[in-house]
Design a protein around this motif. Structure first.
Motif, PDB file in Angstrom:
ATOM      1  N   HIS A  15       9.816  16.508  65.566  1.00  0.00           N
ATOM      2  CA  HIS A  15      10.511  17.129  64.628  1.00  0.00           C
ATOM      3  C   HIS A  15      11.963  17.229  65.162  1.00  0.00           C
ATOM      4  O   HIS A  15      13.091  17.043  64.317  1.00  0.00           O
ATOM      5  N   ARG A  16      12.099  17.371  66.448  1.00  0.00           N
ATOM      6  CA  ARG A  16      13.512  17.394  67.000  1.00  0.00           C
ATOM      7  C   ARG A  16      14.398  16.052  67.033  1.00  0.00           C
ATOM      8  O   ARG A  16      15.469  15.940  66.668  1.00  0.00           O
ATOM      9  N   VAL A  17      13.379  14.899  67.218  1.00  0.00           N
ATOM     10  CA  VAL A  17      13.958  13.726  67.154  1.00  0.00           C
ATOM     11  C   VAL A  17      14.399  13.458  65.540  1.00  0.00           C
ATOM     12  O   VAL A  17      15.310  12.851  65.382  1.00  0.00           O
ATOM     13  N   CYS A  18      13.241  13.516  64.607  1.00  0.00           N
ATOM     14  CA  CYS A  18      13.626  13.328  63.348  1.00  0.00           C
ATOM     15  C   CYS A  18      14.993  14.092  63.090  1.00  0.00           C
ATOM     16  O   CYS A  18      15.713  13.521  62.143  1.00  0.00           O
ATOM     17  N   GLN A  19      15.287  15.397  63.106  1.00  0.00           N
ATOM     18  CA  GLN A  19      16.334  16.109  62.787  1.00  0.00           C
ATOM     19  C   GLN A  19      17.632  15.418  63.650  1.00  0.00           C
ATOM     20  O   GLN A  19      18.502  15.451  62.857  1.00  0.00           O
TER      21      GLN A  19
END
Length: 335
Positions: A15-19
């Motif tokens: 999720h952090r990478v996607c954001q």
């Protein structure tokens, strides 16, 4: 479930990478949701309709958290349409009771509202609602009106056509009272009279359940919004669906930006032409040079802007008094 979850669910590295990837492109400031599919979710899962609506509220709370995390600072949700009053009495009563519970819960979370600096606005023909719900709404709106960090607009007892009619009545009243001239009426003035006048138009509108229509929601405001129709019932909406909708917005952003800029230029041109024609009609009996007409147009534009500012202040003050009086009555009853 809380409107503003205090404990954030731990985000995975995915999720952090996607954001981070999404933030390399334009993030919509304002996202609108048509939260469709609660009843079908109930049927699908063999639960009561009321439980389906409660699940839908829980999903809203979760979605607000996702939006804040990614940098979306304004959210507008279609909570209850005027058309919903046509449903069975049992279901309407259930939805009204859900509203009572959730607005009561919201006012129990004053500390969280202030902590997150969320301004809550409820938009619609609130006079159609039971008086106690009107008073709860008014207290919440009045309490949070000065918060600036994020905005939650709840469209309740709302349809876009009703909103547009209300704006037209405001302008007609303004002309009758002599606050504005008939020639002052324009698209810009209409927008200043809509319930959403304090908000920018939505950048992105998301509708769940697979339906591909707007159902009388923000028809004026979404003229240049990116539309994302998601084939999933609202209680099943996930953060991945939100990411996908934002990617859809980013892919279409250049075209949307050009369309908005073109519309803005067209509005400015129309306003200049209107001001010029108004000056000519007022001065047609006198011999004016081109330069003096040009000066008169500038002067007329300043007077028009002053009239509109006074009129908009009148409209906003009237709406503010409505909420203040209801909130004051609600506090008096509970003292």
């Amino acid at each position: 479930m809380s409107w503003f979850p205090e404990k954030k669910s731990g985000q995975s590295w995915v999720h952090r990478v996607c954001q981070r990837i999404l933030r390399t492109g334009p993030i919509p400031r304002h996202v609108a949701f048509i939260m469709d599919g609660n009843r079908r979710f109930a049927v699908k899962n063999h639960i009561e309709r009321a439980e389906g609506h409660f699940k839908g509220f829980d999903k809203l709370s979760e979605t607000l958290e996702w939006c804040l995390d990614i940098g979306i600072t304004e959210v507008t949700v279609y909570a209850f349409s005027i058309e919903n009053f046509k449903r069975s009495k049992d279901e309407v009563d259930c939805l009204m009771e859900l509203a009572r519970q959730k607005f009561t819960r919201l006012m129990q979370e004053k500390e969280l509202i202030q902590k997150h600096q969320v301004c809550v606005r409820v938009l619609g023909n609130l006079t159609l609602l039971p008086l106690d719900i009107q008073q709860q709404i008014a207290e919440c709106v009045h309490f949070s009106k000065d918060n600036k960090r994020a905005v939650l607009n709840v469209c309740f007892a709302y349809t876009s056509r009703d909103e547009i009619c209300a704006a037209m009545r405001e302008m007609a009243e303004g002309v009758q009272l002599g606050l504005i001239k008939e020639s002052d009426i324009s698209e810009d003035l209409m927008e200043k009279c809509l319930f959403t006048s304090q908000s920018p138009n939505p950048d992105l509108l998301i509708r769940t359940s697979g339906e591909v229509r707007l159902s009388d929601f923000l028809l004026w405001q979404t003229s240049y919004s990116c539309l994302s129709f998601v084939d999933v019932l609202w209680p099943e909406f996930s953060i991945w669906h939100l990411y996908g909708a934002i990617l859809h917005y980013q892919r279409n952003y250049p075209v949307i930006k050009r369309a908005i800029e073109s519309d803005l230029c067209d509005r400015e041109r129309k306003q200049r032409e209107s001001d010029y024609n108004c000056v000519l009609s007022e001065c047609e009996s006198t011999d004016q040079s081109k330069n003096s007409v040009s000066d008169l147009v500038l002067q007329y534009a300043k007077h028009r802007e002053a009239r509109i500012e006074q009129f908009v202040h009148h409209v906003n003050s009237k709406r503010l008094r409505y909420f203040e009086e209801l909130a004051s009555r609600h506090k008096t009853v509970h003292v």
